[in-house]
Design a protein around this motif. Structure first.
Motif, PDB file in Angstrom:
ATOM      1  N   HIS A  17      -7.362  -0.377   5.515  1.00  0.00           N
ATOM      2  CA  HIS A  17      -7.375  -1.817   5.258  1.00  0.00           C
ATOM      3  C   HIS A  17      -7.276  -2.596   6.573  1.00  0.00           C
ATOM      4  O   HIS A  17      -7.996  -3.592   6.782  1.00  0.00           O
ATOM      5  CB  HIS A  17      -6.213  -2.192   4.336  1.00  0.00           C
ATOM      6  CG  HIS A  17      -5.987  -3.661   4.217  1.00  0.00           C
ATOM      7  ND1 HIS A  17      -6.830  -4.494   3.507  1.00  0.00           N
ATOM      8  CD2 HIS A  17      -5.025  -4.470   4.754  1.00  0.00           C
ATOM      9  CE1 HIS A  17      -6.386  -5.746   3.596  1.00  0.00           C
ATOM     10  NE2 HIS A  17      -5.305  -5.755   4.336  1.00  0.00           N
ATOM     11  N   ILE A  18      -6.393  -2.147   7.455  1.00  0.00           N
ATOM     12  CA  ILE A  18      -6.230  -2.804   8.754  1.00  0.00           C
ATOM     13  C   ILE A  18      -7.528  -2.729   9.552  1.00  0.00           C
ATOM     14  O   ILE A  18      -7.976  -3.717  10.159  1.00  0.00           O
ATOM     15  CB  ILE A  18      -5.071  -2.159   9.534  1.00  0.00           C
ATOM     16  CG1 ILE A  18      -3.725  -2.481   8.874  1.00  0.00           C
ATOM     17  CG2 ILE A  18      -5.086  -2.572  10.999  1.00  0.00           C
ATOM     18  CD1 ILE A  18      -3.325  -3.934   8.978  1.00  0.00           C
ATOM     19  N   ALA A  73      -4.592   4.429   3.138  1.00  0.00           N
ATOM     20  CA  ALA A  73      -5.070   3.158   2.585  1.00  0.00           C
ATOM     21  C   ALA A  73      -4.752   1.967   3.475  1.00  0.00           C
ATOM     22  O   ALA A  73      -5.616   1.113   3.734  1.00  0.00           O
ATOM     23  CB  ALA A  73      -4.490   2.943   1.183  1.00  0.00           C
ATOM     24  N   LEU A  74      -3.514   1.857   3.955  1.00  0.00           N
ATOM     25  CA  LEU A  74      -3.150   0.709   4.775  1.00  0.00           C
ATOM     26  C   LEU A  74      -3.882   0.740   6.112  1.00  0.00           C
ATOM     27  O   LEU A  74      -4.356  -0.299   6.604  1.00  0.00           O
ATOM     28  CB  LEU A  74      -1.640   0.659   4.989  1.00  0.00           C
ATOM     29  CG  LEU A  74      -1.116  -0.512   5.826  1.00  0.00           C
ATOM     30  CD1 LEU A  74      -1.563  -1.856   5.244  1.00  0.00           C
ATOM     31  CD2 LEU A  74       0.410  -0.455   5.933  1.00  0.00           C
ATOM     32  N   THR A  75      -3.988   1.909   6.708  1.00  0.00           N
ATOM     33  CA  THR A  75      -4.712   2.038   7.970  1.00  0.00           C
ATOM     34  C   THR A  75      -6.166   1.605   7.810  1.00  0.00           C
ATOM     35  O   THR A  75      -6.707   0.858   8.638  1.00  0.00           O
ATOM     36  CB  THR A  75      -4.640   3.481   8.480  1.00  0.00           C
ATOM     37  OG1 THR A  75      -3.264   3.815   8.750  1.00  0.00           O
ATOM     38  CG2 THR A  75      -5.454   3.669   9.751  1.00  0.00           C
ATOM     39  N   TYR A  90       0.845  -1.196   0.000  1.00  0.00           N
ATOM     40  CA  TYR A  90       0.000   0.000   0.000  1.00  0.00           C
ATOM     41  C   TYR A  90       0.883   1.249   0.000  1.00  0.00           C
ATOM     42  O   TYR A  90       2.036   1.203   0.414  1.00  0.00           O
ATOM     43  CB  TYR A  90      -0.907   0.019   1.230  1.00  0.00           C
ATOM     44  CG  TYR A  90      -2.025  -0.997   1.185  1.00  0.00           C
ATOM     45  CD1 TYR A  90      -3.291  -0.652   0.733  1.00  0.00           C
ATOM     46  CD2 TYR A  90      -1.801  -2.314   1.595  1.00  0.00           C
ATOM     47  CE1 TYR A  90      -4.316  -1.573   0.688  1.00  0.00           C
ATOM     48  CE2 TYR A  90      -2.824  -3.252   1.551  1.00  0.00           C
ATOM     49  CZ  TYR A  90      -4.085  -2.879   1.100  1.00  0.00           C
ATOM     50  OH  TYR A  90      -5.092  -3.816   1.048  1.00  0.00           O
ATOM     51  N   ALA A 126     -10.565  -2.391   8.420  1.00  0.00           N
ATOM     52  CA  ALA A 126     -11.552  -3.277   7.798  1.00  0.00           C
ATOM     53  C   ALA A 126     -11.290  -4.729   8.186  1.00  0.00           C
ATOM     54  O   ALA A 126     -12.230  -5.511   8.405  1.00  0.00           O
ATOM     55  CB  ALA A 126     -11.528  -3.110   6.284  1.00  0.00           C
ATOM     56  N   SER A 127     -10.026  -5.083   8.305  1.00  0.00           N
ATOM     57  CA  SER A 127      -9.669  -6.462   8.639  1.00  0.00           C
ATOM     58  C   SER A 127     -10.095  -6.835  10.054  1.00  0.00           C
ATOM     59  O   SER A 127     -10.395  -8.001  10.334  1.00  0.00           O
ATOM     60  CB  SER A 127      -8.156  -6.672   8.478  1.00  0.00           C
ATOM     61  OG  SER A 127      -7.763  -6.466   7.131  1.00  0.00           O
TER      62      SER A 127
END
Length: 229
Positions: free
Chosen positions: A155-156, A151-153, A144, A158-159
């Protein structure tokens, strides 16, 4: 105050927030510079060089002649090789960090790490110093865009199935505060790391913590206020 079970997530930066990595970062960077005959830098200067990923670090430390693509890449690879082999020598958790993380974990919060350090180095250092039981997810740069891109934050989050409204970002740099704002998270700036209070507040810190021991109460208060508000 008593620590009650809570739903939500806390995303932590790594270097300068959870771990004091400055000496190992500076030693590896100066090793690479010296190997190519470039001037080295005092360790405290690396407080301002790191935080935006490896490419920006190398760009900031090499002289102009080192910006030629072939030389730049060679210094970068030397730095990475050296750091991969020596990342655990002088690095230590900040005093009180492990205790604060344990308290937060006991409340049921999801604890995660998002770093601009390369993903393999992020996972190596986090697992070595904190094991695998404290964090739900640990991720560094690679797949990312780097912070302050959210974006990565996101995504985390959401995970771990946590909406931004129930999440907090904790970091020590303006980049971290910008990341929190871009992801629409509450931002806690910490003053024991690589940058100062002025940088944190100028970049949108909602709260400031001066010691790791303040984090459990502060985080619980923030999340309680979010639910009540």
């Amino acid at each position: 105050m008593p620590f009650m079970p809570m739903a939500g997530a806390v995303v932590f930066d790594l270097d300068g927030t959870l771990l004091d990595t400055l000496d190992d970062l500076a030693d590896s960077a100066n090793y690479a510079l010296a190997l190519f005959g470039y001037p080295t830098h005092p360790t405290p200067m690396y407080r301002h060089f790191v935080g935006n990923g490896v490419d920006r670090l190398i760009f900031r430390i090499v002289p102009e002649e080192g910006l030629v693509p072939e030389k730049f890449q060679a210094v970068k690879e030397c730095y990475l090789d050296r750091y991969n082999a020596h990342a655990l020598e002088k690095t230590r958790p900040y005093d009180g960090v492990i205790e604060a993380l344990r308290v937060l974990k006991e409340t049921g919060l999801h604890l995660c790490v998002v770093s601009n350090k390369p993903d393999n180095q992020t996972k190596l250092t986090a697992s070595h110093f904190f094991g695998y039981e404290l964090f739900d997810l640990v991720a560094g740069g690679g797949a990312y865009p780097l912070k302050p891109d959210p974006a990565l934050t996101l995504h985390i989050l959401a995970s771990v199935e946590t909406p931004a409204k129930d999440a907090i970002f904790v970091g020590d740099t303006g980049v971290d505060m910008q990341t929190a704002k871009n992801a629409q998270l509450s931002a806690i700036g910490v003053t024991w790391g690589f940058r100062d209070r002025d940088e944190l507040t100028a970049n949108g810190a909602d709260y400031i913590a001066d010691s790791p021991g303040e984090l459990p109460d502060l985080i619980q208060e923030i999340l309680r206020n979010k639910k009540e508000g």
